[in-house]
Design a protein around this motif. Structure first.
Motif, PDB file in Angstrom:
ATOM      1  N   ASP A   1      26.646  44.562  24.253  1.00  0.00           N
ATOM      2  CA  ASP A   1      26.509  45.137  22.909  1.00  0.00           C
ATOM      3  C   ASP A   1      25.451  44.426  22.067  1.00  0.00           C
ATOM      4  O   ASP A   1      25.309  44.694  20.876  1.00  0.00           O
ATOM      5  CB  ASP A   1      27.851  45.091  22.173  1.00  0.00           C
TER       6      ASP A   1
ATOM      7  N   PHE B   1      20.416  49.145  20.058  1.00  0.00           N
ATOM      8  CA  PHE B   1      20.851  50.512  20.342  1.00  0.00           C
ATOM      9  C   PHE B   1      19.768  51.420  19.792  1.00  0.00           C
ATOM     10  O   PHE B   1      19.718  51.719  18.618  1.00  0.00           O
ATOM     11  CB  PHE B   1      22.194  50.775  19.657  1.00  0.00           C
TER      12      PHE B   1
ATOM     13  N   ILE C   1      29.180  50.270  20.483  1.00  0.00           N
ATOM     14  CA  ILE C   1      27.966  50.182  21.284  1.00  0.00           C
ATOM     15  C   ILE C   1      28.310  49.879  22.738  1.00  0.00           C
ATOM     16  O   ILE C   1      27.767  50.496  23.668  1.00  0.00           O
ATOM     17  CB  ILE C   1      27.020  49.112  20.703  1.00  0.00           C
TER      18      ILE C   1
END
Length: 530
Positions: A43, A47, A125
């Motif tokens: 994560d 993103f 995420i």
């Protein structure tokens, strides 16, 4: 090219035990390391816009939904953008299918599976990226099976699996919420299934092979090139050996017809939306390179395929390594293995490279489109390393040194890449600014961001912004009314026309990020006349 013509490599019995024991332990440790790299910092990486689009479509939205709701010229907040990145009871599976049909260039399976997964475990995420991790993990046994069907050698199959496990390219795309790890999985799985079927052809096996083709087609349109490579392989194999129409050919044709029927709903959609698909993919043909320029960039693509460590002028060593492995494959491997790897690797590359040479573009420079070529090359290298280590054809120390250096460079690349917030697969120009810009804006009590950025950019940026940060889209700069009470006021990703109009109004634009005359800024601060 018969699937029955395997001739496992001859290894002295006293060496075979030592080699098996060594690679059992070392290979197992390297596989565990490859798995670790896939889940580490899952994560942490940016993103980026493509992943934001994955979420948008999977949840049943299209860009126009965001535009109509938020990008009207009215004020909105970052948390309003995030509402389009979270599951909603108002958006069902029919909305997801409608959203996916609006982007026919992306077949729907990965997005549907992602929605099912996130609805089961929750949205974050990491959870959005977990399907890609899962498919990349399944790729490892699929590659081993494919290697075994090709060469009949556990050492060759195991070495190829280790190279795939530690491949920086596979690790990068295992950690990205996009369907490319699924493309790699279905390439390996369908190819192994085809060889397994040809080795002992029954209707059950042919039907299973057909199922893998349908799943592959619904995973990625690029899988069509793998299916074409398989067709060429089967036709050449059967006609070269038997020189007549065989029962295997008949079964293949029947199964292929069934695959076409099963995929026909998406084919019809693709044809009906061809103009829109061509518009969305037009950027692939924008750039034009000379032959020398393309070749130079293919060296970089080869580097990304294998080690992802910049070697500058020494990249040619990777080409020599690939050539050596291909020559050995051609001279020593079973014919069926040689032709399958050449076709599965060559057809996708040529299908993308030839239009680049003739029409211009960068299709063959998008390494994520070349996963079948990558896998074929990695299997070839695995065979070459395994075949030469226990023999005297090449001094053992040289081959072992090359293999150790190769694996060492892969591990180094993964170690370095794991710590990077943004790497080349995230489109650095479009993603690097998220962290420094948000770090600045989030510390301010009452900023306003005027933006002309695309929906996907805003969605990706919203993961970084404080939820209460206020934004305002600029549908028309001439009629733009900038509200009072915000300080400072920024312009995000403005067009040259907007910059000129604001300056004509006496507003000074000060570049905030980046402050570099050679790069167009992503963020300006507005200073109003007294």
């Amino acid at each position: 090219m018969n699937a029955h013509d395997r001739h496992p490599m001859t290894v002295p019995s006293e060496k075979r035990t030592a080699i098996s024991s060594l690679w059992l332990w070392l290979g197992g440790a390297l596989l565990v390391l490859g798995i670790f790299f896939r889940v580490y910092n899952l994560d942490y990486k940016v993103f980026w816009i493509d992943e934001a689009n994955t979420v948008l479509r999977s949840l049943g939205y299209v860009s126009q939904d965001v535009t109509d709701t938020l990008l009207t010229g009215e004020l909105f907040q970052a948390e309003d953008l995030q509402a389009f990145q979270q599951p909603s009871p108002d958006r069902g599976w029919d909305d997801t299918m409608t959203a996916l049909r609006s982007s026919a260039e992306h077949t729907p399976l990965y997005f549907l599976l992602s929605r099912l997964w996130v609805q089961t475990v929750g949205s974050s995420i990491a959870t959005w990226r977990m399907p890609a991790v899962f498919f990349s993990l399944l790729l490892l046994p699929a590659v081993f099976w494919w290697g075994w069907e090709l060469f009949g050698s556990k050492l060759s199959a195991g070495l190829a699996t280790v190279l795939v496990a530690l491949s920086p390219l596979h690790v990068l795309y295992a950690q990205e919420a996009r369907p490319y790890s699924l493309l790699a999985l279905m390439t390996a799985l369908s190819s192994a299934t085809l060889l397994w079927t040809l080795r002992s052809p029954t209707w059950n096996r042919w039907l299973l092979y057909g199922f893998t083709i349908v799943v592959g087609l619904y995973s990625q349109l690029l899988f069509t090139l793998v299916a074409i490579a398989h067709a060429l392989y089967i036709l050449a194999s059967e006609l070269t050996i038997y020189k007549r129409f065989t029962p295997n050919l008949l079964r293949y044709l029947i199964v292929s017809l069934g695959c076409i029927v099963a995929f026909s709903p998406w084919l019809v959609l693709l044809v009906n939306n061809l103009a829109e698909v061509q518009r969305k993919t037009a950027s692939l043909g924008d750039d034009r390179y000379s032959i020398g320029g393309l070749i130079d960039r293919w060296f970089r693509v080869l580097n990304q395929m294998l080690i992802d460590r910049e070697l500058a002028g020494w990249n040619f060593l990777l080409l020599l390594l690939a050539i050596a492995a291909l020559v050995y494959l051609w001279r020593q491997a079973p014919r069926h293995a040689t032709w399958m790897l050449l076709l599965v690797g060559g057809v996708p590359f040529l299908a993308l490279a030839l239009p680049d040479l003739v029409l211009g573009g960068e299709r063959s420079l998008r390494v994520r489109y070349l996963f079948p070529t990558v896998l074929a090359l990695q299997l070839t290298l695995g065979y070459w390393f395994a075949a030469t280590i226990p023999t005297k054809r090449i001094p053992q120390s040289i081959v072992q040194t090359i293999l150790i250096l190769f694996i060492g460079l892969q591990i180094l690349s993964n170690t370095v890449n794991a710590q990077r917030l943004v790497w080349w697969n995230k489109s650095r120009p479009a993603s690097t600014y998220f962290e420094p810009v948000s770090a600045l804006v989030n510390t301010l009590p009452n900023p306003l961001i005027l933006t002309e950025s695309k929906v996907s950019d805003l969605l990706a940026l919203s993961y970084w912004l404080r939820p209460d940060i206020t934004l305002q889209a600029i549908p028309d700069v001439v009629t733009l009314e900038i509200p009072q009470g915000y300080d400072p006021i920024y312009l995000h990703n403005g067009t040259p026309e907007t910059e000129a109009t604001l300056q004509q109004q006496g507003i000074r634009l000060t570049p905030i990020y980046p402050v570099n005359d050679s790069v167009d800024p992503w963020l300006w601060q507005l200073e109003f006349p007294l």
